[in-house]
Design a protein around this motif. Structure first.
Motif, short mmCIF file in Angstrom:
data_model
loop_
_atom_site.label_atom_id
_atom_site.label_comp_id
_atom_site.label_asym_id
_atom_site.label_seq_id
_atom_site.Cartn_x
_atom_site.Cartn_y
_atom_site.Cartn_z
N TYR A 182 0.83 -1.20 0.00
CA TYR A 182 0.00 0.00 0.00
C TYR A 182 0.87 1.25 0.00
O TYR A 182 0.62 2.20 -0.75
CB TYR A 182 -0.93 0.00 1.22
CG TYR A 182 -1.81 1.22 1.29
CD1 TYR A 182 -2.96 1.31 0.53
CD2 TYR A 182 -1.49 2.28 2.12
CE1 TYR A 182 -3.77 2.42 0.58
CE2 TYR A 182 -2.29 3.41 2.18
CZ TYR A 182 -3.43 3.47 1.41
OH TYR A 182 -4.22 4.58 1.47
N PHE A 183 1.90 1.27 0.83
CA PHE A 183 2.78 2.44 0.91
C PHE A 183 3.49 2.68 -0.42
O PHE A 183 3.53 3.81 -0.91
CB PHE A 183 3.82 2.25 2.03
CG PHE A 183 4.85 3.33 2.07
CD1 PHE A 183 4.53 4.60 2.51
CD2 PHE A 183 6.15 3.09 1.65
CE1 PHE A 183 5.47 5.61 2.55
CE2 PHE A 183 7.11 4.09 1.68
CZ PHE A 183 6.77 5.35 2.13
N HIS A 209 3.21 9.29 -2.59
CA HIS A 209 3.46 10.46 -3.43
C HIS A 209 4.93 10.88 -3.36
O HIS A 209 5.31 11.87 -3.98
CB HIS A 209 2.56 11.62 -3.01
CG HIS A 209 1.12 11.34 -3.27
ND1 HIS A 209 0.58 11.31 -4.53
CD2 HIS A 209 0.11 11.03 -2.43
CE1 HIS A 209 -0.70 11.02 -4.46
NE2 HIS A 209 -1.02 10.84 -3.19
N ILE A 210 5.72 10.15 -2.60
CA ILE A 210 7.15 10.42 -2.53
C ILE A 210 7.77 9.88 -3.81
O ILE A 210 7.68 8.70 -4.12
CB ILE A 210 7.78 9.74 -1.30
CG1 ILE A 210 7.10 10.24 -0.02
CG2 ILE A 210 9.28 10.02 -1.24
CD1 ILE A 210 7.51 9.46 1.21
N VAL A 213 10.24 6.79 -3.69
CA VAL A 213 9.58 5.50 -3.46
C VAL A 213 8.87 5.06 -4.73
O VAL A 213 8.93 3.90 -5.13
CB VAL A 213 8.58 5.59 -2.29
CG1 VAL A 213 7.78 4.30 -2.14
CG2 VAL A 213 9.31 5.90 -1.00
N HIS A 214 8.22 6.00 -5.38
CA HIS A 214 7.50 5.68 -6.62
C HIS A 214 8.45 5.16 -7.69
O HIS A 214 8.20 4.14 -8.32
CB HIS A 214 6.77 6.92 -7.14
CG HIS A 214 6.06 6.69 -8.44
ND1 HIS A 214 4.80 6.16 -8.49
CD2 HIS A 214 6.44 6.90 -9.71
CE1 HIS A 214 4.44 6.05 -9.76
NE2 HIS A 214 5.42 6.51 -10.53
N ASN A 215 9.56 5.84 -7.89
CA ASN A 215 10.51 5.43 -8.93
C ASN A 215 11.18 4.10 -8.58
O ASN A 215 11.48 3.31 -9.49
CB ASN A 215 11.56 6.51 -9.15
CG ASN A 215 10.96 7.73 -9.82
OD1 ASN A 215 9.93 7.64 -10.48
ND2 ASN A 215 11.59 8.88 -9.63
N ALA A 216 11.42 3.85 -7.31
CA ALA A 216 12.08 2.61 -6.91
C ALA A 216 11.20 1.39 -7.18
O ALA A 216 11.69 0.33 -7.53
CB ALA A 216 12.45 2.66 -5.44
#
Length: 64
Positions: A38-39, A44-45, A48-51
């Motif tokens: 979920y995180f 929206h960070i 984290v999204h790109n990783a």
């Protein structure tokens, strides 16, 4: 020639876990895993999204 044998000592207790302990561990791991998904999925960070971006798309998890 050597003979390898395995003996069990009577005083040694085995580390078997009960069904309830294994069930609690499985539920805890599932909750932790769901929180991580979920995180990473709705974060929206940007770091984290790109990783996790390619992994999410390869498993058909929407992120946009």
């Amino acid at each position: 020639m050597s003979i390898i044998s395995s003996t069990r000592h009577a005083g040694t207790s085995s580390t078997t876990s009960t069904l309830s302990q294994r069930l609690i561990a499985a539920i805890g791991a599932s909750i932790l895993g769901a929180c991580l998904v979920y995180f990473a999925g709705f974060s929206h960070i940007e770091a984290v999204h790109n990783a996790a971006h390619d992994t999410r798309h390869s498993s058909a998890f929407p992120c946009h």
